[in-house]
Design a protein around this motif. Sequence first.
Motif, PDB file in Angstrom:
ATOM      1  N   ALA A 194    -108.489 -36.071  55.034  1.00 27.38           N
ATOM      2  CA  ALA A 194    -107.607 -37.007  55.730  1.00 27.38           C
ATOM      3  C   ALA A 194    -106.146 -36.739  55.362  1.00 27.38           C
ATOM      4  O   ALA A 194    -105.266 -36.771  56.230  1.00 27.38           O
ATOM      5  CB  ALA A 194    -107.986 -38.444  55.375  1.00 27.38           C
ATOM      6  N   VAL A 195    -105.899 -36.465  54.093  1.00 30.85           N
ATOM      7  CA  VAL A 195    -104.531 -36.158  53.651  1.00 30.85           C
ATOM      8  C   VAL A 195    -104.028 -34.878  54.315  1.00 30.85           C
ATOM      9  O   VAL A 195    -102.902 -34.815  54.830  1.00 30.85           O
ATOM     10  CB  VAL A 195    -104.485 -36.017  52.113  1.00 30.85           C
ATOM     11  CG1 VAL A 195    -103.167 -35.386  51.659  1.00 30.85           C
ATOM     12  CG2 VAL A 195    -104.666 -37.384  51.456  1.00 30.85           C
ATOM     13  N   ILE A 196    -104.859 -33.859  54.325  1.00 26.46           N
ATOM     14  CA  ILE A 196    -104.461 -32.573  54.913  1.00 26.46           C
ATOM     15  C   ILE A 196    -104.329 -32.689  56.430  1.00 26.46           C
ATOM     16  O   ILE A 196    -103.371 -32.170  57.022  1.00 26.46           O
ATOM     17  CB  ILE A 196    -105.459 -31.477  54.518  1.00 26.46           C
ATOM     18  CG1 ILE A 196    -105.352 -31.204  53.010  1.00 26.46           C
ATOM     19  CG2 ILE A 196    -105.192 -30.192  55.302  1.00 26.46           C
ATOM     20  CD1 ILE A 196    -106.393 -30.254  52.473  1.00 26.46           C
ATOM     21  N   ASP A 197    -105.263 -33.387  57.081  1.00 26.86           N
ATOM     22  CA  ASP A 197    -105.177 -33.567  58.530  1.00 26.86           C
ATOM     23  C   ASP A 197    -103.902 -34.318  58.907  1.00 26.86           C
ATOM     24  O   ASP A 197    -103.267 -34.017  59.939  1.00 26.86           O
ATOM     25  CB  ASP A 197    -106.397 -34.331  59.054  1.00 26.86           C
ATOM     26  CG  ASP A 197    -107.666 -33.488  59.053  1.00 26.86           C
ATOM     27  OD1 ASP A 197    -107.558 -32.255  58.888  1.00 26.86           O
ATOM     28  OD2 ASP A 197    -108.760 -34.068  59.192  1.00 26.86           O
ATOM     29  N   ASN A 198    -103.527 -35.297  58.100  1.00 29.12           N
ATOM     30  CA  ASN A 198    -102.302 -36.037  58.370  1.00 29.12           C
ATOM     31  C   ASN A 198    -101.086 -35.127  58.269  1.00 29.12           C
ATOM     32  O   ASN A 198    -100.150 -35.212  59.076  1.00 29.12           O
ATOM     33  CB  ASN A 198    -102.170 -37.206  57.390  1.00 29.12           C
ATOM     34  CG  ASN A 198    -100.926 -38.032  57.645  1.00 29.12           C
ATOM     35  OD1 ASN A 198    -100.808 -38.714  58.669  1.00 29.12           O
ATOM     36  ND2 ASN A 198     -99.992 -37.983  56.707  1.00 29.12           N
ATOM     37  N   ALA A 199    -101.104 -34.229  57.266  1.00 29.09           N
ATOM     38  CA  ALA A 199     -99.994 -33.291  57.116  1.00 29.09           C
ATOM     39  C   ALA A 199     -99.917 -32.338  58.305  1.00 29.09           C
ATOM     40  O   ALA A 199     -98.825 -32.017  58.788  1.00 29.09           O
ATOM     41  CB  ALA A 199    -100.147 -32.508  55.821  1.00 29.09           C
ATOM     42  N   VAL A 200    -101.073 -31.898  58.765  1.00 26.67           N
ATOM     43  CA  VAL A 200    -101.109 -31.005  59.936  1.00 26.67           C
ATOM     44  C   VAL A 200    -100.585 -31.732  61.170  1.00 26.67           C
ATOM     45  O   VAL A 200     -99.802 -31.185  61.950  1.00 26.67           O
ATOM     46  CB  VAL A 200    -102.536 -30.490  60.182  1.00 26.67           C
ATOM     47  CG1 VAL A 200    -102.615 -29.738  61.512  1.00 26.67           C
ATOM     48  CG2 VAL A 200    -102.972 -29.577  59.036  1.00 26.67           C
TER      49      VAL A 200
END
Length: 211
Positions: A194-200
Amino acid sequence: MAQTAGRTRGTGTAQSSPVRERILAAADEHFYAEGIRAVSADKLIAAAGVSKVTFYRHFPSKDDLVLAYLDGRAALERHVLEQFREEAGDACATLLAIARGISDLSCSPGFRGCPFINAAAEYADPTHPARQAIAAHRAWFTSFLTDLLREMAIHDPETVADQLLILRDGAMVTGYLGPDPATLIDTLVEAGRAVIDNAVANTTLPSDTSR
């Protein structure tokens, strides 16, 4: 992330010897299991089977031994993380390996959380050498995560690395206090994604100035 009770890996900053390693092994076991301040020099002397003279020859003060303990834990963690990276082959697989490592460690006998968080709780002064050693290792780990995220072309990898470190810290505490550490892997992976998807999703493409 990955610590193994009873094991230390020195960095060559002090002359190694079987006696010194025996003292360090005793400190590693008892500091982690019981807390640093709760363990006396006399207890470690007895556990290592050495005389007071020999003990203080290798470690003139308890702070010297605490720093050696933290150094050993940090060196071991760096070794494990670099091994994950080498074996995984790419950044995404390395992050998954780290999550699995946290879950496996949390289910291991004798686990009582992150030794660095535990040690930091015992030293309130941020200028104390122990706190500085902990901060230096955490900075290394954050840099390690940042490099992985940069390989994945993640926007603002430094901020995302800080967020993943917070997840890691929470997972280590939850693994010790939580009722079912076996479910930790799914929760940690889901939160990390979720953290990485948000950054993407928040990545902004550079504007086209050629028009």
